[in-house]
Scaffold this active site. Structure first.
Site, mmCIF file in Angstrom:
data_model
loop_
_atom_site.group_PDB
_atom_site.id
_atom_site.type_symbol
_atom_site.label_atom_id
_atom_site.label_comp_id
_atom_site.label_asym_id
_atom_site.label_seq_id
_atom_site.Cartn_x
_atom_site.Cartn_y
_atom_site.Cartn_z
ATOM 1 N N GLN A 193 38.140 58.861 55.894
ATOM 2 C CA GLN A 193 37.807 57.499 55.460
ATOM 3 C C GLN A 193 38.709 57.170 54.273
ATOM 4 O OE1 GLN A 193 35.207 54.925 54.943
ATOM 5 N NE2 GLN A 193 36.137 54.550 52.943
ATOM 6 N N THR A 194 39.298 55.972 54.281
ATOM 7 C CA THR A 194 40.098 55.610 53.105
ATOM 8 C C THR A 194 40.147 54.101 52.902
ATOM 9 O OG1 THR A 194 42.243 55.872 52.034
ATOM 10 C CG2 THR A 194 42.278 55.638 54.417
ATOM 11 N N ARG A 195 40.344 53.726 51.633
ATOM 12 C CA ARG A 195 40.561 52.311 51.293
ATOM 13 C C ARG A 195 41.835 52.170 50.469
ATOM 14 N NH1 ARG A 195 37.918 53.270 46.065
ATOM 15 N NH2 ARG A 195 39.137 51.610 45.148
ATOM 16 N N HIS A 199 49.521 58.769 50.587
ATOM 17 C CA HIS A 199 50.779 59.343 50.102
ATOM 18 C C HIS A 199 50.903 60.745 50.686
ATOM 19 C CE1 HIS A 199 51.176 55.836 47.673
ATOM 20 N NE2 HIS A 199 49.976 56.042 47.143
ATOM 21 N N HIS A 202 47.923 63.122 50.622
ATOM 22 C CA HIS A 202 46.859 62.809 51.590
ATOM 23 C C HIS A 202 47.234 63.308 52.980
ATOM 24 C CE1 HIS A 202 46.421 59.481 48.576
ATOM 25 N NE2 HIS A 202 45.177 59.935 48.612
ATOM 26 N N ARG A 288 35.977 64.336 46.100
ATOM 27 C CA ARG A 288 35.412 64.155 44.776
ATOM 28 C C ARG A 288 35.180 62.649 44.595
ATOM 29 N NH1 ARG A 288 37.124 63.529 39.795
ATOM 30 N NH2 ARG A 288 36.287 64.939 38.221
ATOM 31 N N HIS A 290 33.469 60.344 46.139
ATOM 32 C CA HIS A 290 33.630 59.543 47.364
ATOM 33 C C HIS A 290 33.021 58.145 47.168
ATOM 34 C CE1 HIS A 290 34.016 59.204 51.813
ATOM 35 N NE2 HIS A 290 33.029 58.339 51.663
ATOM 36 N N ALA A 291 33.801 57.115 47.504
ATOM 37 C CA ALA A 291 33.348 55.714 47.376
ATOM 38 C C ALA A 291 32.786 55.406 45.995
ATOM 39 C CB ALA A 291 32.324 55.373 48.464
ATOM 40 N N VAL A 432 43.787 16.740 36.829
ATOM 41 C CA VAL A 432 42.873 17.203 37.872
ATOM 42 C C VAL A 432 41.831 16.136 38.168
ATOM 43 C CG1 VAL A 432 41.082 18.885 38.411
ATOM 44 C CG2 VAL A 432 43.211 19.633 37.359
ATOM 45 N N ARG A 433 41.314 15.545 37.100
ATOM 46 C CA ARG A 433 40.267 14.533 37.316
ATOM 47 C C ARG A 433 40.817 13.322 38.061
ATOM 48 N NH1 ARG A 433 35.064 14.879 35.909
ATOM 49 N NH2 ARG A 433 34.560 16.773 34.791
ATOM 50 N N ILE A 473 38.118 21.343 29.744
ATOM 51 C CA ILE A 473 37.187 21.772 28.686
ATOM 52 C C ILE A 473 36.508 23.068 29.132
ATOM 53 C CG2 ILE A 473 35.103 21.197 27.401
ATOM 54 C CD1 ILE A 473 35.810 18.260 27.675
HETATM 55 S S1 PPS Z 1 35.134 19.637 32.255
HETATM 56 O O1 PPS Z 1 33.879 19.703 31.474
HETATM 57 O O2 PPS Z 1 35.909 20.859 32.066
HETATM 58 O O3 PPS Z 1 34.883 19.344 33.662
HETATM 59 O O4 PPS Z 1 35.963 18.430 31.616
HETATM 60 P P1 PPS Z 1 37.475 18.043 31.930
HETATM 61 O O5 PPS Z 1 37.738 17.967 33.376
HETATM 62 O O6 PPS Z 1 38.384 18.896 31.144
HETATM 63 O O7 PPS Z 1 37.559 16.546 31.411
HETATM 64 C C1 PPS Z 1 37.490 16.296 30.066
HETATM 65 C C2 PPS Z 1 38.169 14.982 29.742
HETATM 66 O O8 PPS Z 1 37.355 13.911 30.169
HETATM 67 C C3 PPS Z 1 37.094 13.002 29.095
HETATM 68 N N1 PPS Z 1 35.624 12.818 29.053
HETATM 69 C C4 PPS Z 1 34.693 13.722 28.641
HETATM 70 N N2 PPS Z 1 34.784 14.957 28.102
HETATM 71 C C5 PPS Z 1 33.644 15.611 27.796
HETATM 72 N N3 PPS Z 1 32.421 15.111 27.991
HETATM 73 C C6 PPS Z 1 32.273 13.864 28.531
HETATM 74 N N4 PPS Z 1 31.048 13.372 28.751
HETATM 75 C C7 PPS Z 1 33.438 13.135 28.885
HETATM 76 N N5 PPS Z 1 33.656 11.903 29.423
HETATM 77 C C8 PPS Z 1 34.989 11.751 29.526
HETATM 78 C C9 PPS Z 1 37.705 13.577 27.868
HETATM 79 O O9 PPS Z 1 38.754 12.713 27.546
HETATM 80 C C10 PPS Z 1 38.287 14.914 28.250
HETATM 81 O O10 PPS Z 1 39.669 14.995 28.032
HETATM 82 P P2 PPS Z 1 40.413 16.087 27.111
HETATM 83 O O11 PPS Z 1 41.757 16.195 27.723
HETATM 84 O O12 PPS Z 1 39.657 17.377 27.142
HETATM 85 O O13 PPS Z 1 40.437 15.468 25.777
#
Ligand code: PPS
Length: 568
Positions: A193-195, A199, A202, A288, A290-291, A432-433, A473
């Site tokens: 048996q191995t994961r 070498h 073995h 020795r 084992h798992a 991202v937002r 944040i």
């Molecule tokens: S989190 O908590 O990690 O999902 O927040 P994040 O995606 O980093 O978004 C934070 C930015 O959204 C603005 N913003 C707020 N922040 C905190 N709390 C509340 N209620 C909120 N509403 C809006 C804020 O400008 C944050 O931007 P950054 O770049 O951090 O200053």
């Protein structure tokens, strides 16, 4: 002399025609989408690998198994095989009801008649089965943080095997292996048996074990789920194929086992023995530790080094498998050959490379000698484990709004791009937002979803050798931890706390949001009306007050250099 009984063992599959019919009928059943681990378990239940189990465990079987490794009928079975589900799903199920068990694409694999439903005592399960209720144990972590709260049990009807697109020719059910052994006239078979990659040591020890037991050898690696952080099975199987050529022809074969390991040491060894018996083997090499799961939260081993061997030996007869001791082989330089460590003369020069040393050499691109491993194996390993300075990684900034995360992240991105070599992606909170999470607000649920999305994208980038810089944040410690776990499967994760105080952020109030938050015009504002868990294990804490952005970004670079992630 123990000879294998190679008669077929019972499977849970119905005939092809019945399966087609069942598939249609099952369209109306309530469906449970199996987790990757449950799919592995179901495959071995259905194909007889977990014989005598006939389905996911009933409460009585589970209790006996947890308490003293025995099913309700007294047979030996050390590992709970349970169908964990969430409460909402469990609440909708009546006892006696049939449910459809589906894979992650929705393909129906089997059905289960639910005879039992209970809320397990997970702390007890952890203590009894894994030896401690300590979440540094991967299976205990799974139990508490991934498994559902409720267990369902009942007999399973197998409709079809999970589909595997990789290494099809190397995958065998217990009955396929039994038939293969019958055909070749193999009646004594040692399983290994191995994961891990194999070498030279073995190869030497497995061949020696087979010779001593006057048996043929089955290399039986686990390709289902192993310990987080292990080398992926694609790489390992390519390595195993290279090693297989080194055995004398017709003595040895290899088959892949789609098992989800639990890393439960002694109990796992007994379980592995039962599984190998079901696959037609008569012997098994148990080494020795084992798992072994590694160290516990106090920095100590979970199990004693020989606990697995002892427990196995005590139950060998009932398992139906003879244990073969794993000999620790070392390279004797003067004679240019491997010998068992306990048989080497005192003054001989002995060479050995530990697992940790091998990882260091791979990470730093250093020489790995031919006496240690086969060149094809080393070349495969170098492809998946390039030196750290060529691997992907994630830098994850966290801190209050206005703490300076984005500014430092931007400066870091530019510096890394100037250095070149790897693609760099910035996943800034605002970006991202806008692009990934535009429909989300700032409730706990939405913030968690937002961070998990960032974590997912960063893990993909890291996996594929890029650099992800994240700057949300990310106020909640548990979510940050989950993201860390996901990413660390593929590369380094650096949590960087931009520790600007809330007073300073509010004083700066670059976007004017703090004022609005104080006036109650923005609700749930981090640091004002919503919590922020201060990171306790950040790789770096940046104090930005009175410090240039350039200097902060430079500190991150220094940390990356120190960790070997960028060339000095
Ligand atoms: S989190 O908590 O990690 O999902 O927040 P994040 O995606 O980093 O978004 C934070 C930015 O959204 C603005 N913003 C707020 N922040 C905190 N709390 C509340 N209620 C909120 N509403 C809006 C804020 O400008 C944050 O931007 P950054 O770049 O951090 O200053």
């Amino acid at each position: 002399m123990q000879l294998a009984n190679l008669a077929p063992i019972p499977e849970l599959y119905v005939s092809y025609d019945s399966a087609q019919k069942l598939k249609l009928e099952a369209a109306d059943l309530t469906s449970w989408d199996l987790s990757p681990r449950q799919i592995c378990d179901l495959e071995l239940l259905m194909n007889g690998g977990f014989n005598p189990l006939k389905g996911f465990m009933s409460e009585a079987d589970y209790d006996g198994c947890v308490e003293d490794m025995r099913l309700a009928d007294g047979s030996l079975w050390p590992m709970p095989i349970t169908l964990d589900v969430d409460e909402a799903f469990a609440d909708g199920i009546e006892l006696g009801q049939d449910i459809a068990l589906r894979d992650q694409e929705g393909v129906i694999l089997g059905t289960m008649t639910v005879t039992d439903r209970w809320v397990p005592n997970k702390a007890r399960e952890a203590e009894k089965v894994f030896g401690a209720d300590d979440a540094t144990h991967p299976a205990v972590n799974y139990l508490h943080n991934h498994a559902g709260k409720v267990y369902l049990g009942g007999p399973v009807t197998g409709i079809q095997q999970p589909v595997h697109y990789d290494f099809r020719a190397r995958r065998d059910t217990p009955n396929e292996l039994r038939a293969y052994f019958r055909k070749l006239g193999w009646r004594r078979i040692v399983a290994f048996q191995t994961r891990n990659p194999l070498h030279r040591a073995h190869q030497e020890l497995t061949f020696r074990a087979a010779k001593e037991a006057q048996a043929n050898l089955l290399i039986h690696p686990v390709v289902g789920m192993t310990k987080p952080g292990d080398i992926d099975h694609f790489t390992r199987v390519r390595c195993y194929e290279a090693v297989l050529d080194q055995y004398p022809q017709a003595t040895t074969t290899m088959s892949l086992l789609n098992l989800a390991m639990r890393m439960a040491g002694p109990r796992e060894a007994v379980w592995h023995g039962l599984i190998r018996r079901n696959h037609g083997c008569t012997h098994m090499i148990i080494g020795r530790d084992h798992a072994g799961p590694g160290k516990n939260s106090a920095g100590e081993d979970f199990y004693g080094p020989y606990d697995a061997q002892e427990l196995f030996r005590a139950h060998a007869e009932e398992i139906g498998i003879e244990m073969v001791d794993f000999k620790h082989m070392v390279w004797v330089q003067d004679r240019a050959q491997y010998e068992p460590a306990d048989e080497v003369e005192k003054d001989a020069t002995v060479l050995n490379i530990s697992g940790t040393e091998l990882r260091r050499r791979l990470a730093e691109g250093l020489d790995i000698p031919e006496w240690f491993s086969f060149p094809q194996v080393v070349s495969e390993l170098r492809k998946t484990r390039p030196p750290r300075s060529k691997q992907g990684f994630t830098v994850f900034f966290t801190g209050f709004s206005g703490s300076g995360k984005s500014t430092i992240a931007n400066a870091l991105m530019v510096k890394l791009m100037e250095m070149g070599g790897r693609p760099v992606t910035l996943l800034d909170g605002d970006i991202v937002r806008k692009n990934l999470s535009s429909e989300l607000g700032f409730s706990k649920e939405h913030r968690d979803l937002n961070i998990r999305r960032i974590g997912y994208v960063a893990s993909e980038i890291t996996k594929n050798g890029g650099i992800a810089i994240c700057a949300p944040i990310a106020p909640y410690a548990t979510t940050r931890r989950a993201v860390r776990e996901e990413i660390e499967q593929y590369g380094a994760f650096l949590e960087i706390h931009v520790a600007t105080s809330i007073e300073e952020c509010e004083r700066r109030d670059r976007k004017g949001l703090y004022k609005l938050a104080r006036e109650g015009k923005i609700k749930e504002f981090t640091g004002i009306s919503d919590p922020y868990d201060v990171p306790e294990h950040a790789e770096l804490v940046l104090d930005t007050e009175g410090v240039e952005v350039d200097h902060c970004a430079h500190q991150v670079l220094l940390k990356l250099e120190q960790m070997g992630l960028v060339a000095a």
